[in-house]
Design a protein around this motif. Structure first.
Motif, PDB file in Angstrom:
ATOM      1  N   ILE A   1       0.840  -1.209   0.000  1.00  0.00           N
ATOM      2  CA  ILE A   1       0.000   0.000   0.000  1.00  0.00           C
ATOM      3  C   ILE A   1       0.867   1.247   0.000  1.00  0.00           C
ATOM      4  O   ILE A   1       0.777   2.108  -0.860  1.00  0.00           O
ATOM      5  CB  ILE A   1      -0.925   0.038   1.235  1.00  0.00           C
ATOM      6  N   SER A   2       1.715   1.351   1.012  1.00  0.00           N
ATOM      7  CA  SER A   2       2.514   2.560   1.203  1.00  0.00           C
ATOM      8  C   SER A   2       3.652   2.244   2.164  1.00  0.00           C
ATOM      9  O   SER A   2       3.840   1.089   2.557  1.00  0.00           O
ATOM     10  CB  SER A   2       1.623   3.682   1.768  1.00  0.00           C
ATOM     11  N   ARG A   3       4.372   3.278   2.557  1.00  0.00           N
ATOM     12  CA  ARG A   3       5.424   3.134   3.563  1.00  0.00           C
ATOM     13  C   ARG A   3       5.211   4.134   4.691  1.00  0.00           C
ATOM     14  O   ARG A   3       4.715   5.239   4.468  1.00  0.00           O
ATOM     15  CB  ARG A   3       6.816   3.341   2.951  1.00  0.00           C
ATOM     16  N   LEU A   4       5.556   3.716   5.905  1.00  0.00           N
ATOM     17  CA  LEU A   4       5.523   4.617   7.043  1.00  0.00           C
ATOM     18  C   LEU A   4       6.718   5.560   6.976  1.00  0.00           C
ATOM     19  O   LEU A   4       7.650   5.350   6.191  1.00  0.00           O
ATOM     20  CB  LEU A   4       5.558   3.818   8.347  1.00  0.00           C
ATOM     21  N   VAL A   5       6.713   6.588   7.821  1.00  0.00           N
ATOM     22  CA  VAL A   5       7.847   7.516   7.826  1.00  0.00           C
ATOM     23  C   VAL A   5       9.134   6.808   8.229  1.00  0.00           C
ATOM     24  O   VAL A   5      10.236   7.281   7.929  1.00  0.00           O
ATOM     25  CB  VAL A   5       7.572   8.703   8.778  1.00  0.00           C
ATOM     26  N   THR A   6       9.010   5.671   8.907  1.00  0.00           N
ATOM     27  CA  THR A   6      10.184   4.887   9.287  1.00  0.00           C
ATOM     28  C   THR A   6      10.760   4.113   8.110  1.00  0.00           C
ATOM     29  O   THR A   6      11.853   3.562   8.198  1.00  0.00           O
ATOM     30  CB  THR A   6       9.819   3.886  10.391  1.00  0.00           C
TER      31      THR A   6
END
Length: 343
Positions: free
Chosen positions: A31-36
């Motif tokens: 889906i996406s990536r976290l800020v990490t």
């Protein structure tokens, strides 16, 4: 080569993998990536049967606080064997992954995922998740069952919401066997609306309260899903031990909420599933000194399909949701739809 080998179904493609006939596979769709930098993925369980049959999807937690459906999916999957089912089951136990992770009904940008379909591959986060669901899960499916619960501090009687005017959809709702089948209009942007535009028949299950594992709602959901699978010929009832519904569903064509006439503390005397008559006492409102402010009364005949669980209410708050039982008069259908929690 055996006859079974010669007639084996083609593998089911999803994402970058193919699932062989007669097997089960867990697939993570990015889906996406976290800020990490950690990747967030949509979890999909694929059960691809050896024999031909419909493709059905199960989805839950499109709102991050609706956990009943997650458990329904888990229990249903535990009862199914890809070597014996006919057709394909696609199960998404958590659609709103970020909402569940953060303990929020909505996505981080406050968008309602169930108002973002069919979505876009280049749109907002909600639009991208919706597009992923439409492309990989809903697009290949013939039938869908979307699992929900009541909104914040509300509980819902187990019920199916769908287009009862469509003969095939009504047959699926009757097979599900929830206490109530409710005719709910399609809402633009909802999963149900987008899926129907693609030609799929969709049942929306409501039952229980947000953030709670209400066992009565879980059991009704599991039994209903298995009955639909049996109705479609995807499973043999005797193999999965599918219990028949205790009685036919009550059919509701319209409903409305009884609202608080004063601000105060409400004491409810009515239960989910209870039949009520117009003018019947449903509860009482008191102030903090214990003085009774008002009696809550039913504004119509029907069955209680939802109720507020919070004791502190403001004037105008929705308290009791009453569904009118089927009659020949269908004028004013879904007259209070904006307040029915219909996704």
């Amino acid at each position: 080569m055996s006859a079974t080998r010669r007639t084996l179904r083609p593998s089911f493609p999803i994402g970058t993998v193919k699932v062989r006939a007669g097997s089960r596979r867990e697939v993570s769709l990015p889906i996406s990536r976290l800020v990490t930098g950690a990747e967030v993925s949509l979890p999909v369980h694929v059960l691809h049967g050896r024999e031909d049959g419909p493709t059905l999807w199960l989805s839950a937690a499109i709102h991050g606080d609706e956990v009943v459906g997650i458990e329904v999916v888990r229990r249903v999957l535990a009862r199914l064997d890809p070597k014996t089912i006919r057709g394909t089951v696609l199960a998404v136990p958590i659609v709103n992954v970020l909402g569940v992770m953060s303990g929020d009904r909505y996505l981080p940008d406050r968008r309602d995922l169930n108002r973002s379909f069919p979505g876009s591959a280049r749109g907002s986060l909600a639009g991208r998740i919706a597009h992923l669901m439409m492309t990989e899960v809903i697009g290949p499916s013939d039938v869908g069952i979307d699992l929900h619960t009541g909104a914040d501090r509300r509980s819902n009687l187990p019920q199916i919401r769908c287009d009862l005017e469509d003969e095939q959809t009504r047959a699926l709702a009757e097979a599900f066997g929830a206490p109530v089948a409710y005719h709910a209009r399609l809402r633009d942007g909802s999963l149900r609306y987008a899926a129907r535009e693609r030609g799929a028949r969709v049942l929306l299950y409501e039952g229980g309260e947000a953030w709670r594992f209400d066992e009565w709602a879980i059991v009704a959901g599991v039994d209903g899903v298995l009955r639909v699978l049996a109705h479609l010929g995807m499973i043999d009832p005797e193999e999965v031990v599918v219990e028949p519904a205790e009685s036919p569903s009550d059919i509701c064509w319209r409903s409305g909420w009884v609202r608080a006439r004063r601000t105060g503390i409400v004491h409810m005397d009515v239960a989910l599933g209870q039949r009520v008559s117009e003018g019947e006492k449903l509860g009482e409102l008191f102030n903090s000194f214990g003085k009774r402010l008002a009696i809550v009364k039913a504004d119509r005949d029907g069955v209680v399909i939802g109720r507020a669980e919070a004791p502190l209410v403001n004037r105008g708050d929705a308290l009791v949701h009453i569904g009118e039982i089927e009659s020949t008069d269908r004028s004013g259908l879904d007259e209070d739809a904006r307040d029915t929690d219909t996704p």
